[in-house]
Enzyme design. Structure first.
Site, PDB file in Angstrom:
ATOM      1  N   GLU A  76      34.762  52.275  17.426  1.00 52.08           N
ATOM      2  CA  GLU A  76      35.933  53.050  17.009  1.00 52.08           C
ATOM      3  C   GLU A  76      35.504  54.257  16.184  1.00 52.08           C
ATOM      4  OE1 GLU A  76      38.849  52.986  18.663  1.00 52.08           O
ATOM      5  OE2 GLU A  76      38.987  50.864  18.144  1.00 52.08           O
TER       6      GLU A  76
ATOM      7  N   GLY B  35      53.011  55.287  20.760  1.00 53.58           N
ATOM      8  CA  GLY B  35      52.597  55.342  19.355  1.00 53.58           C
ATOM      9  C   GLY B  35      51.954  54.053  18.866  1.00 53.58           C
ATOM     10  N   ALA B  36      51.459  53.227  19.795  1.00 55.69           N
ATOM     11  CA  ALA B  36      50.893  51.927  19.404  1.00 55.69           C
ATOM     12  C   ALA B  36      49.373  51.919  19.535  1.00 55.69           C
ATOM     13  CB  ALA B  36      51.498  50.824  20.260  1.00 55.69           C
TER      14      ALA B  36
ATOM     15  N   SER C 215      49.258  55.659  25.555  1.00 56.75           N
ATOM     16  CA  SER C 215      50.351  55.957  26.491  1.00 56.75           C
ATOM     17  C   SER C 215      50.314  57.429  26.898  1.00 56.75           C
ATOM     18  CB  SER C 215      51.704  55.607  25.875  1.00 56.75           C
ATOM     19  OG  SER C 215      51.936  56.364  24.716  1.00 56.75           O
TER      20      SER C 215
ATOM     21  N   ASP D 141      39.672  57.837  25.692  1.00 57.56           N
ATOM     22  CA  ASP D 141      40.920  57.368  26.319  1.00 57.56           C
ATOM     23  C   ASP D 141      41.039  57.867  27.758  1.00 57.56           C
ATOM     24  OD1 ASP D 141      41.209  56.554  23.732  1.00 57.56           O
ATOM     25  OD2 ASP D 141      42.806  57.965  23.226  1.00 57.56           O
TER      26      ASP D 141
ATOM     27  N   TYR E 263      43.091  61.891  11.162  1.00 58.20           N
ATOM     28  CA  TYR E 263      42.107  61.874  12.248  1.00 58.20           C
ATOM     29  C   TYR E 263      41.223  63.115  12.160  1.00 58.20           C
ATOM     30  CZ  TYR E 263      40.338  61.306  17.038  1.00 58.20           C
ATOM     31  OH  TYR E 263      39.544  61.140  18.148  1.00 58.20           O
TER      32      TYR E 263
HETATM   33  C1  GLA Z   1      42.052  57.946  19.464  1.00 55.36           C
HETATM   34  C2  GLA Z   1      41.351  59.093  20.181  1.00 55.36           C
HETATM   35  C3  GLA Z   1      40.016  58.621  20.767  1.00 55.36           C
HETATM   36  C4  GLA Z   1      39.165  57.918  19.705  1.00 55.36           C
HETATM   37  C5  GLA Z   1      39.981  56.865  18.964  1.00 55.36           C
HETATM   38  C6  GLA Z   1      39.244  56.255  17.801  1.00 55.36           C
HETATM   39  O1  GLA Z   1      42.416  56.966  20.390  1.00 55.36           O
HETATM   40  O2  GLA Z   1      42.174  59.603  21.212  1.00 55.36           O
HETATM   41  O3  GLA Z   1      39.339  59.722  21.326  1.00 55.36           O
HETATM   42  O4  GLA Z   1      38.600  58.843  18.827  1.00 55.36           O
HETATM   43  O5  GLA Z   1      41.208  57.397  18.480  1.00 55.36           O
HETATM   44  O6  GLA Z   1      38.159  55.502  18.243  1.00 55.36           O
END
Ligand code: GLA
Length: 388
Positions: free
Chosen positions: A36, A123-124, A128, A173, A223
């Site tokens: 993560e 938003g979870a 999505s 993602d 973030y």
């Molecule tokens: C979100 C971002 C990913 C990644 C995660 C954290 O999902 O879209 O690119 O950085 O957070 O691991």
């Protein structure tokens, strides 16, 4: 899936007359098993595509109009491929952003009309929005006969999210939604995008996702701040480690040796990323040896690090993880995704799943007043056309 498809067909007829010549497309959500906040540090991740997805029934048009009716937002979004401009706070920015970026690559797009419906909770932290991007990219690619491989598709969707929607996400993602495969997790090196699919034996042990129902409200600004802190760490460490380009290049030993170069917060962030990369590599080895206990132990370490060092967890996520680990048959549990709410993922013995749901739900409701949701998931294929 049949009732979902039927509803799409009915809605399509309602919105666009007949549903003749339509094709069905599907893009999954994703869960990250471990790794993560490592993707934007050119590190390792291990996500999997899940059996919650967006479905889109679509038909090409002869002109340059794109018309998409979302059953989730009960809203028809329409734009011309010749006139693309972001609209404030609209889901329509995802398909429109994808169109803009594809056209920026000099790809010639055809318009289409579609009806979509998703059961990936919004938003979870289950991606999505990346699923919306990929399903639309796939529709454009199919109808406009584009020469676009899946890796390129993922990269262009990430670009749409970075540049058009304005979220500076990493590649994880979009990549897993483009390239995921049934019953396999995807071990990705986010530096060179090389990857390996790792079989996950899911008969005896289930992946259970638990939704805190806390929306990730702080996620955006925090973030970006984490990204900057990692960048600062790299710049400071370069004084002693001139060859490093990102935290990916820093070993745990290097970091321990040169940690005095870093202010406290940056030091914590760097320790998380460097050790998390190491954990992903170990987790893949564990999975390959079918050593799920070891895998679960690494998940727990990952959560503790996200909570204490990277500081992206929240009381609700911590509570779910703590309760989960006190239950029988739970091998590991951690927050998944960006954090600040969203979901946890737990590795639970198949026989203990029912009790897990009852007991975690009870404990969580008692302390937060919120009712959590559970998704016992199967690992699924990435974006595709579904032949009916
Ligand atoms: C979100 C971002 C990913 C990644 C995660 C954290 O999902 O879209 O690119 O950085 O957070 O691991």
């Amino acid at each position: 899936m049949e009732p979902r498809i039927q509803k799409l067909q009915e809605e399509f007829k309602k919105q666009f007359g007949s549903d003749q010549d339509t094709q069905l497309f599907q893009a999954p959500g994703r869960v990250n098993l471990i790794g993560e906040h490592t993707d934007y540090n050119e590190g390792f991740v291990l996500p999997a595509a899940i059996d919650r997805s967006i479905l889109a029934l679509a038909r090409p048009r002869k002109d340059k109009q794109v018309r998409i009716y979302s059953r989730d937002f009960q809203n028809l979004f329409e734009f011309s491929l010749d006139k693309i401009k972001p609209v404030k706070d609209s889901w329509g920015n995802y398909p429109m952003g994808v169109a803009e970026i594809l056209q920026g690559e000099k790809l010639k797009l055809k318009g289409f009309e579609a009806v979509s419906e998703s059961n990936v909770p919004v938003g979870a932290g289950l991606s999505s929005s990346a699923a919306i991007e990929l399903v639309n990219a796939f529709i454009f690619a199919t109808f406009s006969k584009l020469k676009l491989d899946r890796v390129k598709m993922a990269l262009l969707c990430q670009k749409a999210e970075n540049e058009f929607v304005g979220v500076k996400c990493g590649i994880m993602d979009q990549f897993i939604i483009a390239l995921g495969e049934k019953d396999r997790a995807l071990f990705l090196d986010c530096r060179d995008l090389s990857y390996r699919l790792i079989p996950v034996q899911s008969e005896k042990v289930k992946l259970v996702i638990t939704n805190t129902k806390v929306k990730r409200s702080l996620a955006g600004s925090e973030y970006n701040q984490r990204r900057e802190e990692c960048g600062e760490g790299v710049n400071l460490l370069k004084k002693k480690l001139p060859k490093i380009k990102s935290l990916r290049d820093v070993t745990p030993e290097d970091l321990a040796e040169h940690q005095e170069l870093l202010p406290e917060t940056v030091r914590k962030r760097c320790f998380h990323v460097v050790m998390e990369n190491d954990r992903v590599v170990k987790a893949v080895e564990a999975l390959e040896k079918n050593s799920l206990r070891e895998f679960g132990r690494l998940m727990i370490e990952s959560h503790n690090s996200l909570r204490d060092l990277y500081q992206v967890s929240c009381p609700e996520l911590d509570l779910l993880v703590k309760n989960a680990l006190s239950l029988k048959g739970v091998l590991g549990s951690r927050m998944t995704g960006a954090g600040f709410g969203g979901c946890t993922v737990s590795l639970v013995d198949e026989k203990a799943v029912d009790e897990f749901r009852i007991k975690s739900s009870r404990g969580y409701q008692k302390e937060t007043g919120k009712v959590p949701e559970f998704y016992v998931c199967r690992i699924s294929d990435g974006v595709r056309e579904v032949k009916s």
